[in-house]
Design a protein around this motif. Structure first.
Motif, mmCIF file in Angstrom:
data_model
loop_
_atom_site.group_PDB
_atom_site.id
_atom_site.type_symbol
_atom_site.label_atom_id
_atom_site.label_comp_id
_atom_site.label_asym_id
_atom_site.label_seq_id
_atom_site.Cartn_x
_atom_site.Cartn_y
_atom_site.Cartn_z
ATOM 1 N N ASP A 59 -47.187 50.109 -4.672
ATOM 2 C CA ASP A 59 -48.105 51.216 -4.974
ATOM 3 C C ASP A 59 -47.401 52.567 -4.890
ATOM 4 N N TRP A 60 -46.306 52.610 -4.142
ATOM 5 C CA TRP A 60 -45.595 53.869 -3.907
ATOM 6 C C TRP A 60 -44.394 54.065 -4.829
ATOM 7 N N GLN A 61 -43.916 53.003 -5.432
ATOM 8 C CA GLN A 61 -42.650 53.096 -6.155
ATOM 9 C C GLN A 61 -42.716 54.072 -7.327
ATOM 10 N N ALA A 62 -43.745 53.971 -8.149
ATOM 11 C CA ALA A 62 -43.851 54.869 -9.302
ATOM 12 C C ALA A 62 -44.042 56.316 -8.838
ATOM 13 N N VAL A 63 -44.820 56.492 -7.771
ATOM 14 C CA VAL A 63 -45.035 57.842 -7.231
ATOM 15 C C VAL A 63 -43.719 58.447 -6.779
ATOM 16 N N CYS A 64 -42.935 57.666 -6.045
ATOM 17 C CA CYS A 64 -41.667 58.180 -5.525
ATOM 18 C C CYS A 64 -40.665 58.448 -6.642
ATOM 19 N N GLU A 65 -40.604 57.575 -7.604
ATOM 20 C CA GLU A 65 -39.688 57.797 -8.740
ATOM 21 C C GLU A 65 -40.075 59.072 -9.479
ATOM 22 N N ALA A 66 -41.385 59.285 -9.655
ATOM 23 C CA ALA A 66 -41.846 60.507 -10.321
ATOM 24 C C ALA A 66 -41.542 61.737 -9.467
ATOM 25 N N GLY A 67 -41.723 61.614 -8.165
ATOM 26 C CA GLY A 67 -41.483 62.739 -7.281
ATOM 27 C C GLY A 67 -40.039 63.181 -7.278
ATOM 28 N N LEU A 68 -39.120 62.235 -7.308
ATOM 29 C CA LEU A 68 -37.696 62.588 -7.286
ATOM 30 C C LEU A 68 -37.267 63.298 -8.568
ATOM 31 N N GLY A 69 -38.043 63.115 -9.629
ATOM 32 C CA GLY A 69 -37.704 63.768 -10.888
ATOM 33 C C GLY A 69 -38.556 64.978 -11.218
ATOM 34 N N ALA A 70 -39.532 65.289 -10.359
ATOM 35 C CA ALA A 70 -40.466 66.388 -10.646
ATOM 36 C C ALA A 70 -39.891 67.728 -10.194
ATOM 37 N N ASP A 71 -40.365 68.804 -10.822
ATOM 38 C CA ASP A 71 -39.904 70.138 -10.431
ATOM 39 C C ASP A 71 -41.056 71.087 -10.082
ATOM 40 N N ASP A 72 -42.291 70.649 -10.249
ATOM 41 C CA ASP A 72 -43.444 71.464 -9.894
ATOM 42 C C ASP A 72 -44.179 70.769 -8.753
ATOM 43 N N ALA A 73 -43.961 71.247 -7.526
ATOM 44 C CA ALA A 73 -44.463 70.558 -6.344
ATOM 45 C C ALA A 73 -45.990 70.469 -6.341
#
Length: 365
Positions: free
Chosen positions: A54-68
């Motif tokens: 449940d967390w994997q996609a969230v974390c992958e997206a977070g590591l690539g995001a630039d707008d917190a």
């Protein structure tokens, strides 16, 4: 469950729209790297943790995001924590004590800080039930309690080469144990960082509560500073008081990637002052963003100021029990201790759960 977690809009969180989300985002990314690489927190399944997938996609997206801010708003469901056992919540603070010490014992540095002994064992679930302890020793194949604080401090582990360093007095060592980490200013030069390695398995006993029971101070007066002051004024009684807490913490010398950050928390990532939160891991997964609306000490005289901040659950502790219970990490040294020590505030806790977790819990469709 719906009565315990109530979905809400982040727009309703006081201060969310003007908050600096970037600090929490940096801490969240450290949690994400651990979740993707190891996911140690999923070994024990928290009540509101979901599955690692449940967390994997969230974390992958977070590591690539630039707008917190946009990231947190798009990927999470805000849920107000409604704990019937503690309706007002309870939020305290902790920090990394800094004391003087040495790698070698001397006339005025004779109190050892120990690494974990070889015979200390984490018990299986069956052994926990049979012994009543989470850890201890096996004697004749049977799980038994480990040595008490008093036995260890009176020399039961001496001569085994477990000493990492020596500090000046038992009170310094005790508060390093209570906080679970510490920094030693070495007389040889430089400093040594200590991080939690293991605990003896005995239940934690609050010596502050003991002092309240004895009438030495009121519950409102109780803080790290008031306890230390009592110990200084009552050296003959202080040692016996510390021995009432059988629990003993063992450490290891920490090799930290970023010296500007704190020691390692239970998630095995470095803690960030004002952004890392210790939680009850039976309820919350490490890496969970938590919005706190509470108050913190602002100076002498009991003055308090609002504290509305996004933090990341990255640690836990023996005294942190309950859904609406948190311990804010304030950093290292005396200034951090002056905020952490007297902090004991009610407040509102809002958990940000990944949408897949919220869906799994039936909080959203």
């Amino acid at each position: 469950m719906a009565g315990e977690l109530v979905p809400c809009s982040v727009a309703d969180l006081p201060g969310w729209d003007v908050h600096d989300h970037l600090g929490a985002f940096d801490s969240f990314k450290r949690s994400c790297r651990e979740i993707l690489d190891a996911g140690s927190g999923f070994v024990r399944q928290p009540q509101f943790g979901g599955c690692r997938s449940d967390w994997q996609a969230v974390c992958e997206a977070g590591l690539g995001a630039d707008d917190a801010r946009r990231f947190f708003e798009n990927w999470f469901v805000a849920c107000r924590v409604m704990d019937a056992a503690r309706p007002e919540g309870m939020f305290t603070g902790y920090f990394e004590p800094e004391v003087e010490g040495s790698r070698m014992p001397s006339a005025d540095c004779q109190v050892p800080i120990y690494g974990p002994p070889a015979d200390l064992t984490i018990f299986t679930e069956d052994e926990r039930v049979r012994s009543g302890f989470s850890a201890g020793r096996r004697l004749g194949g049977e799980p038994v309690a480990y040595l008490t604080r008093r036995q260890i401090e009176e020399g039961a582990l001496a001569g085994q080469g477990l000493e990492i360093a020596w500090v000046r007095d038992w009170t310094d060592a005790f508060f390093i144990h209570v906080q679970g980490s510490g920094r030693i200013r070495l007389r040889e030069g430089g400093s040594l960082r200590l991080t939690f390695a293991a605990k003896s398995g005995h239940a934690y006993t609050s010596i502050g509560s003991r002092l309240v029971e004895q009438g030495a101070m009121s519950r409102d007066e109780m803080s790290m500073q008031s306890i230390r002051a009592w110990m200084t004024q009552n050296p003959g009684k202080a040692r016996a008081l510390m021995w009432e807490n059988d629990s003993f913490i063992f450490f290891r010398e920490a090799e930290l990637d970023d010296p500007s950050l704190g020691a390692l928390g239970a998630q095995h990532v470095q803690l960030t002052p004002r952004r890392s939160l210790a939680i009850d891991h039976s309820h919350w997964m490490y890496g969970t963003p938590i919005w706190l609306d509470t108050e913190v000490p602002a100076g002498d005289g009991g003055v308090m100021r609002p504290f509305r901040q996004l933090l990341i659950a990255q640690d836990t502790g023996s005294a942190i029990r309950g859904m609406a219970r948190g311990d804010v990490y304030w950093g290292c040294g005396e200034a951090a201790g002056l905020v952490a020590g007297p902090m004991k505030s009610p407040g509102v806790m809002t958990a940000l759960l990944p949408r897949l977790v919220a869906r799994r819990l039936g909080l959203v469709s």
